[in-house]
Design a protein around this motif. Sequence first.
Motif, short mmCIF file in Angstrom:
data_model
loop_
_atom_site.label_atom_id
_atom_site.label_comp_id
_atom_site.label_asym_id
_atom_site.label_seq_id
_atom_site.Cartn_x
_atom_site.Cartn_y
_atom_site.Cartn_z
N MET A 182 53.02 56.04 40.45
CA MET A 182 52.67 54.67 40.05
C MET A 182 51.26 54.33 40.55
O MET A 182 50.47 53.71 39.83
CB MET A 182 53.70 53.69 40.59
CG MET A 182 53.56 52.29 40.05
SD MET A 182 54.98 51.30 40.64
CE MET A 182 54.57 49.74 39.91
N THR A 183 50.96 54.73 41.76
CA THR A 183 49.62 54.50 42.32
C THR A 183 48.56 55.13 41.44
O THR A 183 47.57 54.50 41.07
CB THR A 183 49.54 55.05 43.76
OG1 THR A 183 50.49 54.34 44.57
CG2 THR A 183 48.15 54.91 44.35
N ARG A 222 45.54 40.49 29.15
CA ARG A 222 45.23 41.83 28.61
C ARG A 222 45.53 42.92 29.65
O ARG A 222 46.10 43.96 29.33
CB ARG A 222 43.77 41.90 28.17
CG ARG A 222 43.48 41.18 26.86
CD ARG A 222 42.08 41.51 26.34
NE ARG A 222 41.02 41.13 27.26
CZ ARG A 222 40.41 39.96 27.29
NH1 ARG A 222 40.74 39.02 26.43
NH2 ARG A 222 39.46 39.72 28.16
N LEU A 223 45.16 42.64 30.90
CA LEU A 223 45.43 43.59 31.97
C LEU A 223 46.93 43.81 32.13
O LEU A 223 47.39 44.94 32.29
CB LEU A 223 44.82 43.08 33.29
CG LEU A 223 45.05 43.95 34.52
CD1 LEU A 223 44.46 45.34 34.34
CD2 LEU A 223 44.47 43.26 35.76
N TRP A 224 47.71 42.73 32.08
CA TRP A 224 49.16 42.86 32.21
C TRP A 224 49.72 43.73 31.08
O TRP A 224 50.55 44.60 31.32
CB TRP A 224 49.85 41.51 32.22
CG TRP A 224 51.33 41.68 32.02
CD1 TRP A 224 52.08 41.25 30.97
CD2 TRP A 224 52.22 42.41 32.86
NE1 TRP A 224 53.38 41.67 31.10
CE2 TRP A 224 53.49 42.38 32.27
CE3 TRP A 224 52.06 43.10 34.06
CZ2 TRP A 224 54.61 42.99 32.82
CZ3 TRP A 224 53.18 43.71 34.63
CH2 TRP A 224 54.43 43.66 34.02
N GLY A 269 50.82 47.11 45.03
CA GLY A 269 50.98 45.81 45.65
C GLY A 269 50.45 44.64 44.84
O GLY A 269 50.76 43.49 45.14
N THR A 270 49.67 44.91 43.80
CA THR A 270 49.19 43.82 42.94
C THR A 270 49.92 43.81 41.59
O THR A 270 49.92 42.80 40.89
CB THR A 270 47.67 43.92 42.69
OG1 THR A 270 47.34 45.22 42.21
CG2 THR A 270 46.90 43.61 43.96
N PRO A 289 43.30 53.52 37.34
CA PRO A 289 42.32 53.29 36.26
C PRO A 289 42.26 51.84 35.77
O PRO A 289 41.27 51.42 35.17
CB PRO A 289 42.80 54.21 35.12
CG PRO A 289 43.67 55.22 35.77
CD PRO A 289 44.28 54.54 36.97
N LEU A 290 43.30 51.08 36.03
CA LEU A 290 43.33 49.68 35.62
C LEU A 290 42.78 48.74 36.70
O LEU A 290 42.73 47.53 36.51
CB LEU A 290 44.76 49.27 35.27
CG LEU A 290 45.41 50.05 34.14
CD1 LEU A 290 46.88 49.66 33.99
CD2 LEU A 290 44.66 49.83 32.84
N GLY A 291 42.43 49.30 37.86
CA GLY A 291 41.93 48.48 38.95
C GLY A 291 43.04 47.75 39.69
O GLY A 291 42.77 46.75 40.37
#
Length: 159
Positions: A38-39, A115-117, A50-51, A44-46
């Motif tokens: 998962m890490t 968009r990030l989500w 934990g976020t 690549p998505l920044g």
Amino acid sequence: MSDTPKDDVSEDTAADRFLQQFTGYRIKRALLVVHEDMTETLVPLGLRVGTFAPLAVVAANPGISQTKLSDVLKIKRSGVVAVVDELERIGAIERKPVAGDRRTNALFMTTAGGRLWQQAEAAIQAHEDRLFTDLTDEDNDQIRDLLSRVILRAERAKE
């Protein structure tokens, strides 16, 4: 079982066979595999592991307070502040004051955060599909159900 170490056991042949009998140990080992992948998926998505969860909760609950976010994620309020700061810094969420309560901020997804989500959700779905490819949908449902029951039992025991 002898307390005397055997000379023929090296790091290459050491086994965790006594630990394998414990469900918690197997869950921990699985978590390590899932967490590592998962890490790598989120980098690549920044994002970090934990976020990702706070982003998901804000996406599902527009206007949630930081206190409620802390409760949902079972993390300390000080930890939530740091994560919210990080998500705000990357432009994914924004704080808005709650009318009538100067101490409370409501959290909202920004357009960029939305968009990030969507990207993160698709990436993590692909990550799970990859890791759990040998499991059926029913297997995955059963795992989620069993783990939910363990969590619920542990929470009830604390009451």
